[in-house]
Structures are given as C-alpha cells and as structure tokens.
Design a protein around this motif. Structure first.
Motif, mmCIF file in Angstrom:
data_model
loop_
_atom_site.group_PDB
_atom_site.id
_atom_site.type_symbol
_atom_site.label_atom_id
_atom_site.label_comp_id
_atom_site.label_asym_id
_atom_site.label_seq_id
_atom_site.Cartn_x
_atom_site.Cartn_y
_atom_site.Cartn_z
ATOM 1 N N UNK A 197 0.827 -1.206 0.000
ATOM 2 C CA UNK A 197 0.000 0.000 0.000
ATOM 3 C C UNK A 197 0.860 1.254 0.000
ATOM 4 N N UNK A 198 1.950 1.233 0.780
ATOM 5 C CA UNK A 198 2.799 2.417 0.891
ATOM 6 C C UNK A 198 3.633 2.642 -0.370
ATOM 7 N N UNK A 199 4.359 1.626 -0.795
ATOM 8 C CA UNK A 199 5.302 1.814 -1.895
ATOM 9 C C UNK A 199 4.655 1.769 -3.283
ATOM 10 N N UNK A 218 3.890 6.809 -4.816
ATOM 11 C CA UNK A 218 3.739 7.367 -6.164
ATOM 12 C C UNK A 218 2.584 8.352 -6.286
ATOM 13 N N UNK A 219 1.510 8.131 -5.541
ATOM 14 C CA UNK A 219 0.393 9.075 -5.555
ATOM 15 C C UNK A 219 0.828 10.415 -4.963
ATOM 16 N N UNK A 255 3.628 10.898 2.003
ATOM 17 C CA UNK A 255 4.906 10.254 1.691
ATOM 18 C C UNK A 255 5.750 10.123 2.947
ATOM 19 N N UNK A 256 5.726 11.150 3.776
ATOM 20 C CA UNK A 256 6.412 11.084 5.069
ATOM 21 C C UNK A 256 5.459 10.627 6.169
ATOM 22 N N UNK A 257 4.226 11.134 6.136
ATOM 23 C CA UNK A 257 3.305 10.966 7.251
ATOM 24 C C UNK A 257 2.924 9.551 7.591
ATOM 25 N N UNK A 273 14.235 9.840 8.138
ATOM 26 C CA UNK A 273 14.616 8.833 7.151
ATOM 27 C C UNK A 273 13.372 8.369 6.403
ATOM 28 N N UNK A 274 12.834 9.247 5.534
ATOM 29 C CA UNK A 274 11.607 8.933 4.807
ATOM 30 C C UNK A 274 11.741 9.315 3.331
ATOM 31 N N UNK A 275 11.180 8.497 2.433
ATOM 32 C CA UNK A 275 10.679 7.158 2.732
ATOM 33 C C UNK A 275 11.799 6.265 3.255
ATOM 34 N N UNK A 276 11.496 5.415 4.194
ATOM 35 C CA UNK A 276 12.543 4.527 4.716
ATOM 36 C C UNK A 276 12.940 3.495 3.668
#
Length: 454
Positions: free
Chosen positions: A75-77, A82-83, A94-96, A110-113
């Motif tokens: 879901x994240x990557x 990308x959204x 993206x960070x949150x 360190x985001x995205x990790x």
C-alpha cells in the motif's frame, strides 16, 4: 560589566533551555527529522535479557510488523508514495504514513525509509522505545501521530507502574501510557482533506465503554500475574504486550452474536417466509469493523437448504436508507483512483465487493475527490453512510424467501453467516497481496428450521 555578562549568560541559557524543550516537544508532522536513531534502543536490546517475555509477545503482534507487513508495504510503496509524488494535495503522506508505521524512521527524518528487505531500523515498526518514551500528545485530540517522544538521555523510560530505577534505566510513572488517548495518537487519522479516516479512539470515546472507564489497554493489553522484567518483582496485574486485534482470528471470532428466526414455522411451496436476523456487538469498545475501514469488509450471507440438499441464496431485504447501495453486495466497479499511482488515467477499477450479490455489508464507504469509492484513506474527501455495528448495538436484518414450487418437502434449514475480510478480495488480487490478507474469517453463524409441507 559583570552584571551585563551575567544577563547575557542567563539570556543564552534561557534560549538554550527553551530550544531544548521545544525540540523535545515537537509532535506530529513537525517532529519529522527532530531526532536521531541512536536516541532509541532497539527492541532486541530491550528483549534480550530484561523484558524477554514482553519482547516475544511483541514480536508476534502487529505492532512489530507495522512497517514490514506485506499489505502495508504494498500500500505504501505501490500506492501512497507514487500518488503523493504526483498530487500536491496528498504529498504529506509520503512522510506521514511513517509517523505511525515506522515512527523512529520518521523522527530521524529517514523517509521514505528503505524497503523492508533492506532490514533497516524502519523494520522495528512500533517498538518498545517509541511507546516508552512518549510523555503525552500535542493539541486537543490525539491523532495523526501527534504524540510527544522524549528519549532525553536514552536512559529514561515512561511506564504505568511507578517512578524508580532499573539496572538499565530510570522509570517515570505515566498515567498517559495507560490511557486511550495514548492509543488515539495513531488510531485516529485525519486525511489531507480534513476527513476522519480512522476513528477507533473517537468511536470508543463516544461509546459506553469510555463512560465506564474501560480503556483500549483493558482489551488489547490484558493484565495477568507475572514479571515485567526477569530480574524484577512479580505483580498481580502485569500488562501483557499482546496487542491482538483485527489480524488475530481469535479476537475477531465471536465479536458479533447473531440469531435468525422465521415468522412462521410451516409453509407450503408458493408461500413466503420472512426471516429476521439480530446482530449484537457484544465484544468491541469501538465499531466493528474499525481502523482501516476502507480496506475491511464484513458481510452476512444467508442461505436455505431443503430436504434434498438444494441450496437457495437469500438476498437481504432493502431498508431504503440513503447510501444503502454501498451496503449490499453488487456487481459494480470501484477504486478507480488506484490508477493515479499505477500511471493509468483510464483505469476502470476492480470489483467493489467480491462477495455474493445481495448480501448485507456492514461498512462505511470512503470517497475520493471525484466521488468514487476508494481504499486509499489519504485520498478520501468524503464518507458514505456509516452502517457498521457500534459497541453494544443490535441491528435487525430481514430476508424474505418465496418458496419455489420445486422446493423439497420436509425440513428446511436456513443459516446466517457473518464473515470478515481484512482486505476486499478484488483489491488484494489486483495488487498481488498474499492470500492471508483476503482470508475469510467466520465471525459467527446461526441456523433455524422450517417445515415445508407437501
């Protein structure tokens, strides 16, 4: 001259102290990059010799997999990042997302990790030192990781029991750690559009359990006699670090009681029987389902089996409330906004439900800015009707069966089954999420009987 130097010194000292305090009290999005990795101990450090039992409990709980869990990674990557890179309105996710799923990485900036396969410290997910360095939260409502993390000298930990010292660190008693507000800092979430897309804590707060003083921890961190550390005292009420919830079939099963009964016990072919199903939420202090409501699906399937084994599906009777179409299984497409991340502006979506048409669904639909149903909570601008089961709530559903001429005489068994999936099957299939996430868990079932006359 001495007086002037003293004033300057005191002023500088005040600035230094104020700056230090300010840096320690940053919360939410403002806390991004405010800390360093080495301010936090690893879970292995905590669990290797002192908190061995709690560490082993945590390792098999979702808290230890908040970042590495397969669906969260996908879901994240594949969707969120990308959204966020394409749409300024949701860029903050993206960070949150990491504020709750990989909080130490978020605090370290360190985001995205790195992806889980890189085995970075992001893989610690929600670890011991994150929870036990939290001193409170900033603002009026706990949400969107607005907790305040104070690792100070890496030697001070907050705990529920009492102030003191252990061989490794100082202990400060924290009532906040025992409160539902502590959980709410991550189990309430507001989307970039100002919509509550996760509201487990708020649901609890509005329900009966909060008024009785029952906290989240009373159900998800139950107490038992035991040691909190191997060299410590035995306590009659040690908080267990189980954190069992939607990913624990044992926690889900039996959550809702249901009973089905007919309006008549005997009928001939051609006659109609009306069945009533009562569903009672006897177990949760919040609504069911809760949390990632955009992903979850809870539905009731009712079918009749006659004396010759013929099976008949009974669709739910419509009640006629606004938005009911989203609470009945249908052959329609949804989730078209996944096309943004997939670089497909013409993406037509996937099946909305993936369950038998006509079954009753207990859900709250999420809608994107174009009014389409979405599973992307960060892209949610509005909500549909909330047709979930609240704490201690009973809902009545009705099913009418017009007995066909071909129905076999004799005993007719009618069964209602309530099912739960963590992720809607068509979405799981489209994104190649492991089968575990679309596993059907039977919450409960009940049967009743009618005699079909010759």
């Amino acid at each position: 001259m001495l007086k002037v130097k003293l004033i300057v010194f005191v002023t500088l000292l005040t600035v230094i102290i104020s700056t230090s305090i300010f840096s320690q009290t940053k919360a939410g999005a403002d806390a991004l990059g405010s800390r360093k990795y080495d301010e936090y101990k690893t879970p292995q450090f905590c669990g290797s010799s002192c908190h061995v039992d709690f560490y082993q409990q945590w390792k098999q709980a979702m808290m230890s997999q908040a970042y590495t869990h397969h669906w969260d990674e996908i879901e994240y990557f594949e969707l969120a990042v990308p959204h966020a890179e394409k749409d300024p309105l949701v860029a903050e996710v993206k960070a949150g997302c990491n504020g709750c799923h990989a909080p130490i990485s978020f605090l370290a900036g360190d985001v995205p990790p790195p992806k889980p396969e890189m085995n970075s410290r992001a893989n610690e997910s929600v670890s011991c030192d994150i929870c036990h360095t939290v001193s409170g939260f900033e603002g009026e409502i706990p949400h969107n990781f607005n907790f305040v993390s104070n690792p100070t000298d890496s030697k001070t930990k907050y705990g529920p029991r009492g102030t003191g010292n252990s061989p490794e660190h100082k202990i400060i008693k924290s009532d906040f750690l025992k409160s539902a507000d502590f959980c709410g800092t991550c189990h309430n979430e507001m989307s970039p559009f100002g919509v509550w897309v996760k509201s487990t804590h708020l649901e609890w707060k509005e329900g009966p359990y909060s008024k009785e003083g029952v906290q989240c921890q009373n159900c998800h961190m139950t107490q038992a006699e035991g040691y909190t550390a191997v060299m410590g005292n035995k306590y009659p009420d040690a908080w267990q670090h189980l954190f069992h919830g939607a990913h624990d079939p044992g926690k889900v099963k039996g959550t809702i009681e249901l009973r089905i009964h007919p309006d008549i016990r005997e009928a001939e072919p051609g006659e109609s029987i009306k069945f009533t199903v009562a569903l009672f939420n006897q177990k949760t202090g919040h609504k069911f389902p809760t949390g990632s409501v955009e992903d979850r699906i809870v539905w009731m399937h009712v079918e009749a089996v006659d004396a010759k084994g013929n099976v008949y599906h009974l669709p739910v009777n419509k009640k006629g409330f606004d938005g009911e179409e989203y609470t009945i299984g249908a052959d329609v497409l949804a989730y078209q906004d996944m096309g943004i991340a997939k670089n497909d502006p013409n993406f037509k979506g996937v099946q909305r439900d993936g369950i038998p048409i006509g079954d009753r669904i207990f859900r709250m639909a999420y809608f994107d800015p174009q009014g389409r149903m979405t599973i992307q909570q960060w892209n949610t601008k509005s909500l549909g009707v909330d047709y979930r089961l609240g704490p201690r709530e009973t809902k009545l559903e009705y099913f009418t069966f017009n007995l066909p001429d071909t129905v076999a005489p004799g005993e007719l068994k009618v069964t209602a089954v309530l099912n739960f999936q963590k992720l809607v099957k068509p979405v799981a299939d489209f994104l190649n999420v492991p089968d575990e996430e679309e596993e059907i868990i039977k919450v409960n079932e009940h049967s009743t009987y009618v005699t079909v006359l010759p």
